[in-house]
Design an enzyme around this catalytic site. Structure first.
Site, PDB file in Angstrom:
ATOM      1  N   ASP A   1      39.811  42.650  32.360  1.00 46.99           N
ATOM      2  CA  ASP A   1      39.583  43.724  33.288  1.00 46.99           C
ATOM      3  C   ASP A   1      38.457  43.569  34.348  1.00 46.99           C
ATOM      4  OD1 ASP A   1      40.939  46.575  33.900  1.00 46.99           O
ATOM      5  OD2 ASP A   1      38.687  47.020  33.531  1.00 46.99           O
TER       6      ASP A   1
ATOM      7  N   ASN B   1      34.394  42.305  29.926  1.00 48.71           N
ATOM      8  CA  ASN B   1      33.337  41.915  31.000  1.00 48.71           C
ATOM      9  C   ASN B   1      31.766  42.401  30.849  1.00 48.71           C
ATOM     10  OD1 ASN B   1      34.093  44.747  31.372  1.00 48.71           O
ATOM     11  ND2 ASN B   1      34.030  44.478  33.643  1.00 48.71           N
TER      12      ASN B   1
ATOM     13  N   GLY C   1      33.587  52.454  39.753  1.00 49.49           N
ATOM     14  CA  GLY C   1      33.656  53.011  38.573  1.00 49.49           C
ATOM     15  C   GLY C   1      33.474  54.282  38.447  1.00 49.49           C
TER      16      GLY C   1
ATOM     17  N   ASP D   1      39.379  54.205  31.378  1.00 45.12           N
ATOM     18  CA  ASP D   1      38.798  53.183  32.213  1.00 45.12           C
ATOM     19  C   ASP D   1      37.117  53.668  32.275  1.00 45.12           C
ATOM     20  OD1 ASP D   1      37.992  50.993  33.527  1.00 45.12           O
ATOM     21  OD2 ASP D   1      39.155  51.691  35.441  1.00 45.12           O
TER      22      ASP D   1
ATOM     23  N   ASN E   1      38.196  51.352  41.169  1.00 41.99           N
ATOM     24  CA  ASN E   1      39.067  50.399  41.724  1.00 41.99           C
ATOM     25  C   ASN E   1      39.898  50.654  40.166  1.00 41.99           C
ATOM     26  OD1 ASN E   1      40.323  48.219  42.345  1.00 41.99           O
ATOM     27  ND2 ASN E   1      38.914  46.769  41.682  1.00 41.99           N
TER      28      ASN E   1
ATOM     29  N   HIS F   1      45.523  50.821  34.305  1.00 40.48           N
ATOM     30  CA  HIS F   1      45.527  51.568  35.319  1.00 40.48           C
ATOM     31  C   HIS F   1      46.229  51.566  36.700  1.00 40.48           C
ATOM     32  CE1 HIS F   1      42.906  48.405  36.755  1.00 40.48           C
ATOM     33  NE2 HIS F   1      42.147  48.893  36.008  1.00 40.48           N
TER      34      HIS F   1
ATOM     35  N   TYR G   1      31.643  49.172  27.975  1.00 43.67           N
ATOM     36  CA  TYR G   1      30.312  49.442  27.181  1.00 43.67           C
ATOM     37  C   TYR G   1      29.093  48.751  27.705  1.00 43.67           C
ATOM     38  CZ  TYR G   1      32.466  52.703  24.106  1.00 43.67           C
ATOM     39  OH  TYR G   1      33.123  53.816  23.496  1.00 43.67           O
TER      40      TYR G   1
ATOM     41  N   HIS H   1      27.708  53.646  35.339  1.00 41.60           N
ATOM     42  CA  HIS H   1      26.813  52.926  35.908  1.00 41.60           C
ATOM     43  C   HIS H   1      25.486  53.670  36.228  1.00 41.60           C
ATOM     44  CE1 HIS H   1      29.475  49.846  37.692  1.00 41.60           C
ATOM     45  NE2 HIS H   1      30.343  50.653  37.980  1.00 41.60           N
TER      46      HIS H   1
END
Length: 425
Positions: free
Chosen positions: A148, A90, A320, A301, A274, A228, A59, A305
């Protein structure tokens, strides 16, 4: 006030039944036939599901809210039928102290329109070899641990982390990536990387770290969850580990199930993720892994962006892909309706009760009397098109835009309150 969802096809306990769902005081009161209520929601011809559970979202809040924030991320989840999510740590700052964790948990509750469970980091700032105080993070609200976006590079650090996580009954959810083998790669090692003249990513970047961590998990007894998984060898390693009694679970992402490197049409940043899109052989192994129980669940996942960050080709684009708003419909259309690889019941399980069970999220992902009234209603009969204008997320970075799908979300309810309704922004 009592609300009744009438005449739907209800997913309950692994079965599809024709039933009504009665809601009262934010909870499921009854599931049966000929139920009545003050407010009636007509679900004739629709699927009535437990709110879906996604244990892997990003988020970007705080720190990069131009990409996504708690409000828009949770709206995207609701648009996709998800009512419970696990938010990765992250962000900036990383919630690696009790005070930061408490603040994150509070912000999630205040700003989110779905239930948001917060991960704590495995290591301080996600990039060091120093462990935070896991007991204090758990007390402050962390439900699991993950770095992650980063693999834990040092085996000794992961070994110590697993020991401490085991003591505190916390799941270690790993992004399996050896950076020395990843080596700034972009596209899966193969013909597509050569065709596009882009740095390759060897599958060993993922599989060697999984192999390492499985040995550490066996030694420590920790619940080790792999985010993943994307390669055939990864699936084989997990299958062998489960046969040996190692406490391991894993997830597959929708894009790795639906796409391969062969689907990359050109040097297009929307296909940069990724782990990268892998080979058809890897994709087939993931599908087999789901069907035989090696892979426990599906998680998106969701990684939004800004538009400009995905332009200019794969070399410069951010890693992403978004997933909250497209996961159920794309998977249903491809694997249930068209190719008949899965049953609807299997797909719903991997997206609801299974992730809740793996992560110990009691009363999430199920429709049972006494449970929170977290409900998703889907339209399986009518074809619609995925359009950017309909996305609730700030991120539009998905190659699925323009695809014709079945299974659009009609309505999502959290604690009995409508948080998404088709046709309303």
């Amino acid at each position: 006030m009592q609300t009744v969802i009438k005449n739907g096809t209800v997913y309950q306990n692994g079965r599809l039944i024709h039933a009504d769902v009665l809601i009262e005081d934010q909870k499921i009161k009854a599931i049966g036939t000929d139920l009545t209520g003050d407010k009636v929601i007509d679900a004739t011809g629709k699927l009535v599901s437990p709110g879906l559970v996604d244990v892997h979202v990003h988020y970007r809040d705080p720190g990069q809210t131009y990409k996504e924030d708690i409000e828009t991320g949770s709206k995207a989840a609701a648009h996709g039928g998800f009512t419970t999510v696990g938010a990765m740590p992250n962000v900036t700052p990383v919630p690696d102290t009790p005070d930061l964790m408490k603040k994150m948990v509070q912000e999630n509750k205040q700003k989110g329109i779905v239930h948001i469970f917060q991960y704590g980091p495995i290591t301080k700032n996600e990039t060091t070899d120093e462990l935070p105080d896991y007991a204090a993070l758990k007390k402050a609200g962390a439900f699991a641990l993950s770095n992650d976006g980063h693999g834990v590079q040092t085996a000794q650090t992961m070994y110590l982390a697993m020991q401490e996580a085991k003591k505190n009954d916390l799941i270690v959810a790993a992004h399996a990536q050896d950076d020395s083998l990843f080596n700034h790669g972009i596209v899966n090692e193969g013909e597509k990387a050569k065709e596009l003249n882009l740095p390759p990513v060897t599958e060993l970047a993922e599989t060697t770290q999984i192999a390492r961590d499985l040995l550490l998990a066996e030694k420590t007894g920790v619940h080790y969850h792999i985010c993943h998984v994307s390669t055939k060898t990864s699936v084989e390693l997990v299958r062998m580990a489960k046969a040996c009694g190692i406490n391991v679970t894993c997830e597959a992402a929708p894009h790795h199930l639906l796409l391969t490197e062969d689907d990359i049409p050109k040097d297009n940043g929307y296909y940069k993720m990724n782990p990268p899109l892998r080979s058809k052989e890897d994709q087939a192994a993931l599908l087999v892994g789901l069907l035989d129980g090696t892979i426990d669940l599906i998680a998106t996942d969701h990684a939004p962006h800004a538009k400009q960050e995905k332009q200019g080709g794969m070399q410069n684009a951010a890693f992403g892909i978004t997933g909250s708003e497209t996961a159920f419909s794309t998977l249903y259309t491809k694997f249930v309706k068209e190719d008949k690889v899965f049953t609807l019941e299997q797909l719903l399980s991997w997206l609801s009760d299974q992730p809740a069970k793996v992560f110990g999220l009691k009363k999430a992902g199920v429709l049972e009397p006494g449970c929170p009234a977290d409900v998703a209603i889907f339209d399986l009969e009518h074809e619609t098109e995925l359009k950017e204008k309909d996305y609730q997320s700030k991120g539009i970075n998905t190659p699925f835009t323009g695809q014709k799908i079945y299974g659009a979300t009609v309505m999502t309810m959290v604690d009995g309150e409508v948080v998404y309704q088709r046709g309303e922004k």
